[in-house]
Write a protein that holds these residues in place. Structure first.
Motif, PDB file in Angstrom:
ATOM      1  N   ALA A 451       0.831  -1.204   0.000  1.00 51.53           N
ATOM      2  CA  ALA A 451       0.000   0.000   0.000  1.00 51.53           C
ATOM      3  C   ALA A 451       0.868   1.258   0.000  1.00 51.53           C
ATOM      4  O   ALA A 451       2.075   1.210   0.279  1.00 51.53           O
ATOM      5  CB  ALA A 451      -0.944   0.001   1.200  1.00 51.53           C
ATOM      6  N   PHE A 452       0.206   2.378  -0.279  1.00 54.08           N
ATOM      7  CA  PHE A 452       0.875   3.674  -0.347  1.00 54.08           C
ATOM      8  C   PHE A 452      -0.174   4.744  -0.070  1.00 54.08           C
ATOM      9  O   PHE A 452      -1.343   4.585  -0.440  1.00 54.08           O
ATOM     10  CB  PHE A 452       1.471   3.878  -1.750  1.00 54.08           C
ATOM     11  N   MET A 453       0.220   5.821   0.594  1.00 59.08           N
ATOM     12  CA  MET A 453      -0.708   6.924   0.838  1.00 59.08           C
ATOM     13  C   MET A 453       0.051   8.243   0.778  1.00 59.08           C
ATOM     14  O   MET A 453       1.254   8.305   1.062  1.00 59.08           O
ATOM     15  CB  MET A 453      -1.414   6.758   2.192  1.00 59.08           C
ATOM     16  N   LYS A 454      -0.654   9.297   0.387  1.00 60.74           N
ATOM     17  CA  LYS A 454       0.012  10.590   0.291  1.00 60.74           C
ATOM     18  C   LYS A 454      -0.987  11.722   0.524  1.00 60.74           C
ATOM     19  O   LYS A 454      -2.192  11.598   0.296  1.00 60.74           O
ATOM     20  CB  LYS A 454       0.680  10.761  -1.072  1.00 60.74           C
ATOM     21  N   LYS A 455      -0.435  12.840   1.002  1.00 61.35           N
ATOM     22  CA  LYS A 455      -1.177  14.082   1.123  1.00 61.35           C
ATOM     23  C   LYS A 455      -0.164  15.209   1.120  1.00 61.35           C
ATOM     24  O   LYS A 455       0.742  15.229   1.954  1.00 61.35           O
ATOM     25  CB  LYS A 455      -2.007  14.130   2.404  1.00 61.35           C
ATOM     26  N   GLY A 456      -0.302  16.139   0.180  1.00 64.96           N
ATOM     27  CA  GLY A 456       0.669  17.203   0.079  1.00 64.96           C
ATOM     28  C   GLY A 456       2.056  16.629  -0.159  1.00 64.96           C
ATOM     29  O   GLY A 456       2.274  15.819  -1.057  1.00 64.96           O
ATOM     30  N   ASP A 457       3.008  17.024   0.671  1.00 63.20           N
ATOM     31  CA  ASP A 457       4.374  16.528   0.544  1.00 63.20           C
ATOM     32  C   ASP A 457       4.594  15.191   1.256  1.00 63.20           C
ATOM     33  O   ASP A 457       5.665  14.598   1.137  1.00 63.20           O
ATOM     34  CB  ASP A 457       5.364  17.557   1.108  1.00 63.20           C
ATOM     35  N   ALA A 458       3.629  14.736   2.036  1.00 69.62           N
ATOM     36  CA  ALA A 458       3.789  13.491   2.796  1.00 69.62           C
ATOM     37  C   ALA A 458       3.484  12.294   1.915  1.00 69.62           C
ATOM     38  O   ALA A 458       2.430  12.225   1.277  1.00 69.62           O
ATOM     39  CB  ALA A 458       2.871  13.493   4.009  1.00 69.62           C
ATOM     40  N   LYS A 459       4.422  11.345   1.890  1.00 68.19           N
ATOM     41  CA  LYS A 459       4.269  10.118   1.112  1.00 68.19           C
ATOM     42  C   LYS A 459       4.697   8.954   1.993  1.00 68.19           C
ATOM     43  O   LYS A 459       5.803   8.964   2.540  1.00 68.19           O
ATOM     44  CB  LYS A 459       5.131  10.186  -0.156  1.00 68.19           C
ATOM     45  N   ILE A 460       3.820   7.957   2.132  1.00 66.50           N
ATOM     46  CA  ILE A 460       4.077   6.832   3.035  1.00 66.50           C
ATOM     47  C   ILE A 460       3.916   5.516   2.264  1.00 66.50           C
ATOM     48  O   ILE A 460       2.861   5.241   1.702  1.00 66.50           O
ATOM     49  CB  ILE A 460       3.098   6.833   4.234  1.00 66.50           C
ATOM     50  N   GLY A 461       4.976   4.723   2.257  1.00 66.32           N
ATOM     51  CA  GLY A 461       4.892   3.346   1.775  1.00 66.32           C
ATOM     52  C   GLY A 461       4.668   2.447   2.970  1.00 66.32           C
ATOM     53  O   GLY A 461       5.436   2.490   3.934  1.00 66.32           O
ATOM     54  N   PHE A 462       3.620   1.647   2.950  1.00 63.44           N
ATOM     55  CA  PHE A 462       3.309   0.824   4.124  1.00 63.44           C
ATOM     56  C   PHE A 462       2.619  -0.463   3.713  1.00 63.44           C
ATOM     57  O   PHE A 462       2.096  -0.603   2.604  1.00 63.44           O
ATOM     58  CB  PHE A 462       2.426   1.592   5.124  1.00 63.44           C
ATOM     59  N   GLY A 463       2.594  -1.398   4.647  1.00 64.51           N
ATOM     60  CA  GLY A 463       1.874  -2.641   4.445  1.00 64.51           C
ATOM     61  C   GLY A 463       1.862  -3.450   5.726  1.00 64.51           C
ATOM     62  O   GLY A 463       2.733  -3.281   6.587  1.00 64.51           O
ATOM     63  N   ILE A 464       0.860  -4.296   5.860  1.00 66.52           N
ATOM     64  CA  ILE A 464       0.732  -5.198   7.011  1.00 66.52           C
ATOM     65  C   ILE A 464       0.270  -6.547   6.464  1.00 66.52           C
ATOM     66  O   ILE A 464      -0.810  -6.643   5.883  1.00 66.52           O
ATOM     67  CB  ILE A 464      -0.265  -4.661   8.055  1.00 66.52           C
ATOM     68  N   MET A 465       1.095  -7.574   6.639  1.00 68.68           N
ATOM     69  CA  MET A 465       0.779  -8.873   6.060  1.00 68.68           C
ATOM     70  C   MET A 465      -0.197  -9.643   6.943  1.00 68.68           C
ATOM     71  O   MET A 465      -0.600  -9.183   7.996  1.00 68.68           O
ATOM     72  CB  MET A 465       2.062  -9.670   5.823  1.00 68.68           C
ATOM     73  N   GLY A 466      -0.576 -10.851   6.467  1.00 71.08           N
ATOM     74  CA  GLY A 466      -1.416 -11.692   7.306  1.00 71.08           C
ATOM     75  C   GLY A 466      -2.705 -12.165   6.666  1.00 71.08           C
ATOM     76  O   GLY A 466      -3.776 -12.026   7.262  1.00 71.08           O
ATOM     77  N   GLY A 467      -2.649 -12.729   5.463  1.00 69.42           N
ATOM     78  CA  GLY A 467      -3.840 -13.307   4.855  1.00 69.42           C
ATOM     79  C   GLY A 467      -4.982 -12.306   4.721  1.00 69.42           C
ATOM     80  O   GLY A 467      -4.794 -11.162   4.305  1.00 69.42           O
ATOM     81  N   TRP A 468      -6.191 -12.744   5.097  1.00 68.52           N
ATOM     82  CA  TRP A 468      -7.359 -11.870   4.984  1.00 68.52           C
ATOM     83  C   TRP A 468      -7.331 -10.726   6.000  1.00 68.52           C
ATOM     84  O   TRP A 468      -8.184  -9.843   5.971  1.00 68.52           O
ATOM     85  CB  TRP A 468      -8.640 -12.682   5.170  1.00 68.52           C
ATOM     86  N   ASN A 469      -6.354 -10.720   6.874  1.00 72.24           N
ATOM     87  CA  ASN A 469      -6.172  -9.600   7.801  1.00 72.24           C
ATOM     88  C   ASN A 469      -5.737  -8.328   7.097  1.00 72.24           C
ATOM     89  O   ASN A 469      -5.967  -7.223   7.597  1.00 72.24           O
ATOM     90  CB  ASN A 469      -5.110  -9.993   8.843  1.00 72.24           C
ATOM     91  N   GLN A 470      -5.124  -8.450   5.928  1.00 70.48           N
ATOM     92  CA  GLN A 470      -4.353  -7.330   5.387  1.00 70.48           C
ATOM     93  C   GLN A 470      -5.165  -6.083   5.059  1.00 70.48           C
ATOM     94  O   GLN A 470      -4.803  -4.970   5.462  1.00 70.48           O
ATOM     95  CB  GLN A 470      -3.584  -7.807   4.156  1.00 70.48           C
ATOM     96  N   ALA A 471      -6.237  -6.221   4.322  1.00 65.54           N
ATOM     97  CA  ALA A 471      -6.997  -5.033   3.930  1.00 65.54           C
ATOM     98  C   ALA A 471      -7.563  -4.320   5.156  1.00 65.54           C
ATOM     99  O   ALA A 471      -7.543  -3.083   5.236  1.00 65.54           O
ATOM    100  CB  ALA A 471      -8.124  -5.419   2.970  1.00 65.54           C
ATOM    101  N   GLN A 472      -8.063  -5.086   6.125  1.00 66.29           N
ATOM    102  CA  GLN A 472      -8.613  -4.440   7.331  1.00 66.29           C
ATOM    103  C   GLN A 472      -7.509  -3.813   8.180  1.00 66.29           C
ATOM    104  O   GLN A 472      -7.717  -2.765   8.806  1.00 66.29           O
ATOM    105  CB  GLN A 472      -9.445  -5.431   8.132  1.00 66.29           C
ATOM    106  N   ALA A 473      -6.304  -4.428   8.182  1.00 64.13           N
ATOM    107  CA  ALA A 473      -5.178  -3.818   8.899  1.00 64.13           C
ATOM    108  C   ALA A 473      -4.729  -2.537   8.214  1.00 64.13           C
ATOM    109  O   ALA A 473      -4.354  -1.560   8.883  1.00 64.13           O
ATOM    110  CB  ALA A 473      -4.025  -4.813   8.992  1.00 64.13           C
ATOM    111  N   HIS A 474      -4.753  -2.516   6.890  1.00 61.09           N
ATOM    112  CA  HIS A 474      -4.416  -1.289   6.169  1.00 61.09           C
ATOM    113  C   HIS A 474      -5.380  -0.157   6.527  1.00 61.09           C
ATOM    114  O   HIS A 474      -4.962   0.982   6.759  1.00 61.09           O
ATOM    115  CB  HIS A 474      -4.457  -1.538   4.663  1.00 61.09           C
ATOM    116  N   ALA A 475      -6.663  -0.466   6.554  1.00 62.08           N
ATOM    117  CA  ALA A 475      -7.650   0.556   6.889  1.00 62.08           C
ATOM    118  C   ALA A 475      -7.430   1.094   8.304  1.00 62.08           C
ATOM    119  O   ALA A 475      -7.567   2.294   8.563  1.00 62.08           O
ATOM    120  CB  ALA A 475      -9.061  -0.010   6.744  1.00 62.08           C
ATOM    121  N   GLN A 476      -7.070   0.211   9.228  1.00 62.38           N
ATOM    122  CA  GLN A 476      -6.793   0.650  10.599  1.00 62.38           C
ATOM    123  C   GLN A 476      -5.551   1.527  10.665  1.00 62.38           C
ATOM    124  O   GLN A 476      -5.521   2.533  11.382  1.00 62.38           O
ATOM    125  CB  GLN A 476      -6.639  -0.565  11.519  1.00 62.38           C
TER     126      GLN A 476
END
Length: 582
Positions: A451-476
């Motif tokens: 995953a990746f997120m940005k706003k203005g000058d802020a840019k964040i590369g991130f991820g959380i593994m774990g099967g079906w956990n991943q999308a809900q962990a990203h949202a958190q």
């Protein structure tokens, strides 16, 4: 008292780099949430964050030799495959999001392998197989990881494979100590690995046991496979000795993978999909992955005042749980390989649709959200994966995830190669006419997502593994940064909730969620299973890096595992003039 409160809030705003990097800070209600633990690390140069410090250090060595974030990611991933073979390796798949600093563009890479051409619904039906087994030769899809490395190197890399794979080859031949959490996890699969001579010889010390904490681990067969890639790139894996070993071993187990299935495979560069969340843009890899579920969850959560509800309040957690149920129901119904069926991505990500769906979230837990139960998919439970991320001094970012799916994948080790074939095909359904029905040269619905997120000058590369956990962990993670003003380190350490299935009201929750809040969730109808903070639970392991155009880069690593975010030091000795001794 007012002066003290102002000082506290101001101090926290300085610490919250993820918020301070923007022109407008996220609001804080009363005292800021306290998530104690590690500090964010920072440097003017590069950072590698991974679940194995030695692997991350290998990436740093590549950066110090003039490589970029893409080069460092490949080198790090290769060492991770040696040190964490249950979770990843060159027999698995790979996805990445690459941020190119000089253009500001994002590139998505889908290096997920396909099923053998001859493996069809009709073939398995003729063999009396009505449901994909969790781990067998029929779940072994073509490995995509090496093709992903090749694609990344050819488009963005600056180093040769002989240099990028040198750390992994060195440690495979000379040995590397195994870390604490990894050793504990490895030990759980001693019996399964001992069932066949190839994995027994490859992954058990003297064919008897898993390596212990601090024990020196070698894998000379893997070194040979990596040397073939170093010498011949794509053809060093998908043709020649390695490819032949894969095909012959699969045939030993009764499978139908052919040399052409390997030689013809190529990954795809894709356009990341995105949504906005309170001013931030959040990106995921499009289908065939579950990434769209994270974005649908955020669209639903945006309909509620999550900041006013408060971090780890029963209202905020209830909203996330119910949003997860709705988003994942849509994933089951609509998501598969877009090369085989049309996926309504834009409709699923519509803000108007989210506003309507959000009205289905009531004050109590809904135990009967309409998620179509698809055999072999909704009850599949693999979650053994690595996530890693890199940033270089120029601000290029790689967000990368790589996996065998279940621990040690299919448990099939091609003879003499030193790696296991993934069991990603377990996520196919054998029900016909579904988006995710098995077909030759089709890719299954994938759980792994960078995953990746940005706003203005802020840019964040991130991820959380774990099967079906991943999308809900990203949202958190996104909510922790955006709604609650956390740093990237705090957002990784914050207690998580997760629901790994698609029906019922059962939810896993970490004990760092206050007991009073857990009791309130119980009163709303949620059925909780509580795990200790570092108790090998199903909450995944994450990493993150950040650039905010301030001259500094930031890194964070999840303390639930052995990992670390390692900063690249400055070129101190390159500029140092050392006088000769008299």
């Amino acid at each position: 008292m007012k002066k003290t409160l102002v000082i506290l809030i101001t101090t926290f705003a300085v610490l919250s780099v993820a918020v301070e990097a923007q022109s407008t800070s996220a609001p804080h209600g009363g005292n800021p949430p306290l998530v104690s633990g590690r500090s964010v690390i920072t440097t003017k140069y590069g950072i590698v964050a991974a679940t194995q410090p030695m692997a991350a250090m290998s990436g740093i060595q590549i950066l110090e030799r003039g490589g970029n974030a893409i080069d460092a990611a490949i080198a790090t991933n290769a060492v991770l495959g040696l040190m964490e073979p249950a979770n990843n390796g060159i027999g698995g798949d790979l996805f990445a999001i690459v941020y190119e600093a000089k253009t500001g563009k994002l590139y998505g890479l889908n290096a997920s392998g396909w099923a053998p051409k001859a493996e069809t619904l009709e073939l398995l039906a003729a063999k009396g197989i009505t449901k994909m087994p969790p781990s067998s030769v029929w779940t072994a899809t073509v490995p995509g990881a090496v093709a992903g490395w090749v694609a990344m190197k050819e488009r963005f890399g600056t180093k040769s494979f002989s240099e990028l794979l040198a750390p992994a080859i060195y440690y495979a031949e000379n040995g590397v100590p195994i870390n604490e959490v990894t050793a504990e996890d490895w030990r759980k699969f001693e019996k399964a690995l001992a069932e066949h001579p190839y994995p027994k010889a490859t992954f058990l010390v003297n064919g008897e046991r898993a390596p212990g904490f601090g024990e020196i681990w070698k894998n000379p067969d893997l070194a040979k496979s990596l040397r073939r890639i170093a010498e011949n790139g794509h053809d060093g894996f998908y043709k020649g000795a390695t490819a032949l070993a894969i095909v012959e071993t699969v045939k030993e187990f009764g499978g139908v993978m052919a040399l052409d299935d390997l030689a013809d495979f190529r990954p795809e560069w894709v356009e990341p999909i995105s949504t906005t969340y309170r001013g931030w843009v959040v990106y995921e890899i499009p289908p065939n992955t579950q990434g769209i579920a994270a974005l649908m969850m955020l669209n639903l959560m945006e309909q509620f005042p999550m900041h006013e509800y408060g971090f780890h309040s029963s209202k905020s957690l209830h909203t996330m749980i119910e949003a997860k149920k709705l988003a994942y129901a849509d994933v089951l119904k609509y998501v598969g390989d877009p090369n085989f069926s049309k996926i309504p991505v834009q409709q699923l990500l519509s803000k108007e649709r989210a506003a309507k769906r959000a009205k289905l979230i009531g004050p109590r837990a809904n135990c009967s959200v309409q998620a179509d139960a698809v055999a072999g998919l909704s009850d599949a439970g693999g979650s053994d994966t690595i996530y890693m991320t890199t940033i270089d001094k120029e601000g290029n970012i790689v967000s990368l995830i790589q996996s065998n799916y279940s621990a040690f994948g299919s448990r099939i080790v091609p003879k003499g190669t030193g790696f296991v074939l993934q069991n990603r095909g377990a996520l196919f359904t054998l029900e016909p006419n579904q988006p995710n029905s098995l077909a030759g040269h089709k890719r299954p619905l994938h759980t792994i997502i960078p995953a990746f997120m940005k706003k203005g000058d802020a840019k964040i590369g991130f991820g959380i593994m774990g099967g079906w956990n991943q999308a809900q962990a990203h949202a958190q993670f996104v909510a922790d940064v955006v709604d609650y003003g956390m740093t990237i380190q705090q957002a990784l350490e914050a207690g998580r909730i997760t629901k790994l299935n698609f029906t019922g009201c059962d939810v896993f929750v970490e004990e760092s969620v206050p007991e009073s809040v857990r009791n309130e969730l119980l009163s709303l109808g949620h059925q909780l299973s509580v795990y200790p903070r570092r108790g090998m639970g199903p909450f995944g392991l994450g990493q993150a890096v950040m650039d905010s155009n301030t001259g500094a880069h930031y890194g964070a690593s999840d303390p639930r595992a052995d990992g670390e975010a390692i900063p690249q030091p400055g070129p101190v000795f390159d500029q140092m003039s050392i006088p000769a001794e008299k």
